[in-house]
Design an enzyme around this catalytic site. Structure first.
Site, PDB file in Angstrom:
ATOM      1  N   GLU A  80       0.840  -1.195   0.000  1.00  0.00           N
ATOM      2  CA  GLU A  80       0.000   0.000   0.000  1.00  0.00           C
ATOM      3  C   GLU A  80       0.877   1.248   0.000  1.00  0.00           C
ATOM      4  O   GLU A  80       1.901   1.318   0.686  1.00  0.00           O
ATOM      5  CB  GLU A  80      -0.907  -0.003   1.231  1.00  0.00           C
ATOM      6  CG  GLU A  80      -1.666   1.284   1.484  1.00  0.00           C
ATOM      7  CD  GLU A  80      -2.765   1.541   0.453  1.00  0.00           C
ATOM      8  OE1 GLU A  80      -3.644   2.353   0.739  1.00  0.00           O
ATOM      9  OE2 GLU A  80      -2.732   0.936  -0.640  1.00  0.00           O
ATOM     10  N   ASP A 108      -2.536  -4.972   0.576  1.00  0.00           N
ATOM     11  CA  ASP A 108      -1.839  -3.922   1.327  1.00  0.00           C
ATOM     12  C   ASP A 108      -0.472  -4.363   1.828  1.00  0.00           C
ATOM     13  O   ASP A 108       0.477  -3.577   1.838  1.00  0.00           O
ATOM     14  CB  ASP A 108      -2.693  -3.474   2.520  1.00  0.00           C
ATOM     15  CG  ASP A 108      -3.985  -2.821   2.083  1.00  0.00           C
ATOM     16  OD1 ASP A 108      -3.927  -1.970   1.179  1.00  0.00           O
ATOM     17  OD2 ASP A 108      -5.047  -3.158   2.630  1.00  0.00           O
TER      18      ASP A 108
END
Length: 252
Positions: A80, A108
C-alpha cells in the site's frame, strides 16, 4: 478536514495520500473525507508492519526503535502506498519467489512469516459488514483480511489476528484518538456520513443571507492534544527507507 489531516498525520503519510489521490484524478482539497480515510489507512498499514521482524531462524520477533538489529528482515512487505505499476511489480516478485497465488486486486501487505497477502480495512461502520464487503470483492481465501474500526472493534479471517495484542492495541488507540480529535473539531459526523453532512450544509446555507464574512476554511489552530500525537511508530531509519522506496521525487 484538510487542515486536520495535515496537522494530525506524519508528512510522509500525507504526501503518499496526495500522490495516490492524484494518480486517480482526485483532489485532496475537495475530497477531504477521502483524504483523511486514505491517510488513516496508510498509517494503520505502517503501524501493522513497524517493529516486526524475522530473525535468522525465520522466527517472528518484535524490535523497538533504536535497537541495533539493522540486519533483521522486516516481517511485512508494505505494498500500500506505491503507485499501481510498482505495486504490481512487488506483488509479482513475491509470487514468483514464494509460489503464492497471485491476487486479483493489489493487497496492502505481504506477511513473510505466514506467507500470505493481507488486506487491511479501516471502517467507520460495523466491522462485520465491512469484512463481508471486502471478502466478496476479493473472492480469495488466500488473501488474509484484517478489519479495524474507530471504536476498537476488529475482525480477521478465521479469527487469526496475525499481530500480538499489544501491537493491535497501539493501532486501536491511534484510531480512537483520531476519532476523538475529529469529534472535538466537529468533523466526525461528516466523516462518518458525508452525504448527510452535505445535505445538511446545503440546507443551512439556504437559510443564510449572502455574507462576505462567512468562513470558508477550517481553522488552522492546533489543539493541545494534537501536539502530542507524534507517530512514535515511525523511527528515522524506517522513514528514510520508506521515503526512498515510495517517493521517487527529483530534487528541485
Amino acid at each position: 478536514m484538510e487542515d486536520f489531516v495535515r496537522q494530525c498525520f506524519n508528512p510522509m503519510i500525507v504526501e503518499l495520500a496526495e500522490k495516490a489521490m492524484k494518480e486517480y484524478g482526485e483532489d485532496p482539497k475537495i475530497e477531504t473525507n477521502k483524504f483523511a480515510a486514505i491517510c488513516t489507512h496508510l498509517e494503520v498499514c505502517f503501524m501493522y508492519s513497524d517493529f516486526h521482524f524475522i530473525d535468522e531462524r525465520s522466527e517472528s520477533i518484535i524490535v523497538e526503535s533504536g535497537d541495533p538489529n539493522a540486519l533483521l528482515k522486516h516481517r511485512f512487505e508494505i505494498i500500500e502506498g506505491r503507485d499501481r505499476t510498482m505495486a504490481w511489480t512487488v506483488v509479482n516478485s513475491i509470487c514468483n519467489t514464494t509460489g503464492v497465488e497471485k491476487p486479483k486486486f493489489i493487497p496492502d501487505l505481504y506477511d513473510y512469516k505466514e506467507n500470505r497477502f493481507i488486506e487491511i480495512g479501516v471502517t467507520r461502520r460495523e466491522v462485520h459488514t465491512y469484512y463481508l464487503e471486502k471478502a466478496n470483492k476479493i473472492k480469495s481465501e488466500k488473501t488474509h483480511i484484517h478489519i479495524f474500526s474507530f471504536t476498537g472493534e476488529e475482525m480477521a479471517t478465521k479469527a487469526d489476528y496475525t499481530l500480538d495484542e499489544e501491537s493491535r492495541a497501539r493501532i486501536k488507540t491511534r484510531l480512537f484518538t483520531i476519532r476523538q480529535e475529529m469529534a472535538s473539531r466537529g468533523l466526525w459526523d461528516s466523516f462518518v456520513n458525508p452525504r448527510e453532512a452535505k445535505r445538511q450544509l446545503k440546507k443551512n446555507l439556504k437559510s443564510l443571507e449572502p455574507c462576505a464574512d462567512l468562513p470558508t476554511k477550517v481553522s488552522h489552530r492546533t489543539s493541545p492534544a494534537l501536539k502530542t500525537l507524534e507517530p512514535m511508530w515511525m523511527d528515522s531509519n524506517r522513514t528514510a527507507a520508506l521515503r526512498a522506496s515510495f517517493l521517487k521525487c527529483q530534487k528541485k
